[in-house]
Enzyme design. Sequence first.
Site, short mmCIF file in Angstrom:
data_model
loop_
_atom_site.label_atom_id
_atom_site.label_comp_id
_atom_site.label_asym_id
_atom_site.label_seq_id
_atom_site.Cartn_x
_atom_site.Cartn_y
_atom_site.Cartn_z
CE1 TYR A 41 -3.35 -1.70 0.12
CE2 TYR A 41 -2.84 -3.13 1.99
CZ TYR A 41 -3.77 -2.63 0.91
OH TYR A 41 -4.83 -3.73 0.79
CG ASP B 148 -2.55 -12.50 5.12
OD1 ASP B 148 -3.18 -14.25 5.38
OD2 ASP B 148 -3.57 -11.46 4.41
CG HIS C 107 2.73 -7.78 -2.36
ND1 HIS C 107 1.06 -7.49 -1.78
CD2 HIS C 107 3.36 -7.72 -1.59
CE1 HIS C 107 1.85 -6.72 -0.47
NE2 HIS C 107 2.97 -7.54 -0.49
CE1 TYR D 234 -9.14 -2.21 4.14
CE2 TYR D 234 -9.68 -4.13 2.00
CZ TYR D 234 -9.06 -4.07 3.49
OH TYR D 234 -8.04 -4.95 3.64
NE ARG D 235 -4.97 -0.95 4.54
CZ ARG D 235 -3.80 -2.53 5.17
NH1 ARG D 235 -4.69 -3.21 5.48
NH2 ARG D 235 -3.39 -1.48 6.14
#
Length: 962
Positions: A146, A207, A446, A527-528
């Site tokens: 992110y 995770d 990622h 949502y993010r």
Amino acid sequence: MSSVPGPPTLGQKYSGIPERLLDKATELKRQTYSLSTADIVPRTTSGELPIIPKGYSRPRFSQAVQAIRSQIGEENVMLNTEPLNDGWYMEHPNTHDAFHLIEQEELVSSATVFPGSTEEVVKVVKWANEYEIPIYPISMGRNLGYGGAAARVRGSVIVDLGKRMTKVLDIDPDACTCLVEPGVSFYALYEEIQRKGHTHLWIDVPDLGGGSVLGNTVDRGVGYTPYGDHFGSHSGMEVVLPTGEVIRTGMGALQGSNTWQIFPYGFGPYADGIFTQSNYGIVTKLGMTLMPNPGGSEGFMCTFREEEDLAQIIEVVRPLRIRNILENVAQLKHVVQEVALLGKPRSAWYQGKGQIPIKILREIASTLPCGDCSWVFYGTTYGPKEAREIKLKAIREAFEKVPGARWIPRESLPKDHYFFSREKISSGVPEFEELRWLNWHPNGSHTFFSPVSAPRGEDAMKLFKIAKKWHDECDLDSFPACCVGLREMYLIVNLVYNRGDPISKANAYRCMRGMIKDAAAEGFGEYRTHLLFQDQVAATYNWNNNSLLRFQELLKDSLDPNGILAPGRSGIWPKKYRGKGWELRGDDLESCTEGEEVSHKTLLCVLSTEPKPLEAQILNCPALTYLPGIKATSLPFLRRFQRTLTITQVEKMSLKKSLPFRRPFDPPEGYYVTHPNGQISHYHLDTFTDPWLPASKKPVIMFNHGCARTSEMWYHWVPRFSRDFVVIRRDNRGHGKSSFPKRLSPWSDQEHNEYEHNYQWDIDTLVEEIVDMLDQLGVEKVIFFGEATSGEVGHAFAAKYPSRITALITCSSPTELPPPAIEMLSVGERSWPEAVIKLGSKGWNLALAKNPGTLPQKSAYLDWLVDEAGKTHKEGLAGYVIFLTKLTSKSFLKDIKCPYLILAPTNSAAVPISESEWIASQVPQAKLVKIEGPGHEIFAEAPDACMDATLKFLHELEIGTK
């Protein structure tokens, strides 16, 4: 690679790995580095290091650094001047995005500060306000996928809260709560609970457990126990506001409260939510509720054969989840992740383009414990054994209604299978298996596509197909997982790419843009998201003319008046950044993160200390403002009493909104005025008039460029005019460094032109903005010089405000653009605005230059011109273009009463000589001068002839003569 040292442990470093997971982490680090091809190389960015915020001066930055070092300690301030090391998950950077999607240097910081307490955070925030420098707080910087530790504004100062604020401040084993600082990871919290013997307490973990508990919660992250909604499980915050004030939320606002972590709401409006995914404050303490052991837990695993089964699976899962038979976030993973978790690179399985065919993936899966399948469901039940058995029976019966479903007996799985890692995570034990799929590519990185939908099979298939389409188009493998909450579903698509390969990064960037756009068209929102896509995602929440974003901007401007805290976070930009090209929109594939400089509000001029009258430095300056805190208490009374001050009385000053009628302190970036409608106009001020002359002998001339130009393009006119005139060079609305309103209507729909804040992009608005600029600068009358389409604005200005204009001059100007001209300007695309959006400002100019009689053909000048034009944001230019397609100034000609000079090109492809002759016939006092030149832009290609004619015209009017 056997010599790769292991990662630090928790005993060695606050962000380290627990001893129990050290072997796993060491092996994964070895695998990661064995696939790394991206070397750590010396910084290649042009200019001096560190990178500082755009528009900020290096001396000012050095002064700011010294100031913060003196407040929190030399050792707690680090300049970002070393080579950029991406590291890996357990040893990540706090200088940039370790998983960079664009150039590594693009989202880089200038420095990092390490406060050790809330009190030191307050010092940092007040320092940032004093020096107006953007800061970006991180808890630990492990929000990888992110944006990690990167700031949205290049050159920001990172506020790393985690390094020194690492305490678990409280654990209440009876109430099952805790209070933590930003540097407490899920690993650290779990280990502290175990160390204190509170083995009945569970934490909820995502995770991976290396991230900050506080940071994950305020980013609204989720985990996998029944307490998986982290924000929903928090209670109480301590927050430093952007002004430096400290608040406690909920019951913490009560003096001596003993229920801060018990009851989250307190009294009155609930404030906590505005400090999540926002830039409204820095959270320095957070209360969390902990889950008591419910009597045990047990994982289960079920596989489904066909990809097309997804819709039916979700229909089965939904009632089980809503009835709480499935008690935690249900996770349905695509089989590609089962293959990737083996830790082998993609090339070991497949080397073709596009996604690995499902047939090949199923063949690989048939050799694994999951067997031949397309989807794998990992779940957990809770409670005493008897209760678990009842729930497991109901779940299995429901799942096996899907044809081909296969229940995998727990005891049949090898002990090192991923299943057992998921079972631990779902039982509150942080693990370290998840990252093995990063080995799918060399330099594995990622990002996440994270849309929310209802848990309906039809919606799941829509999102799955959107992801599949874009991954195919962008030559990427899709890693989807459906995570079903109580009444919502997240399709978390993990985009895995090679950050050492520019093509792989560009494909991932384009794939994200496309998925966000297509999902929004179907009514799904994220949502993010990664910070590069936050503007685009924020823009999809656009109901009622973007009322939510406008409300968020109102909060931002109220709480953070100087715009210093995390500008651009979640698409929320401070006022001084808005409309200046900082936003990255959905169709922006250029990935340039910087807009125009924003530090003009505190333009500092350090003057000589030799005592001289202030009026000798600034003559007839009609408006002066000063910076808060500057020792110049007499300065505000200058205009009222016309007092004489000496330079020693003014250490520093701002020339904001002022027009000095002499050789100015004009910075390279120029000046700005803010209009009542919120738009900002940029201008340059140039004058070398004799300082002893009265203002009446210093006429003001305002140069206004045409479409797709900037104020810089008058560079060769300034020397001849600034000797006898005060020269103002404006950037038109949407051009150069002037702002532009966000367009709400589609670019393809030019009949409905809606812009943010109900901005009316029409001739009346543009004329009013010119008048407002003159008012703010204290200029009563002006010579208006309009080049090309700005001449049409000049027609309206002269007609509507005859008392404000001394003379009107237009150059290559029409009264309207006929259809053939608009077609030519569309350069082969469906429409002119769409051409600009598709090609960008620079690309559109290059395409236009191929038409004879348009842009100058001198190669060196053309190269410079298109580069300069490229600084105009394409959305600003496209908005102006739509305005031009509807503009006509014919009705204003009859009301022009001032002296009027028309400079007419003889070979323009856009404005034939007959058009100029007709304009002259409509204004009796107009004077027409034909200028020979190769094309339309005679101001650039025949500048001497144009300037000679202009000066002759003005001198005949006895303007600009001594």
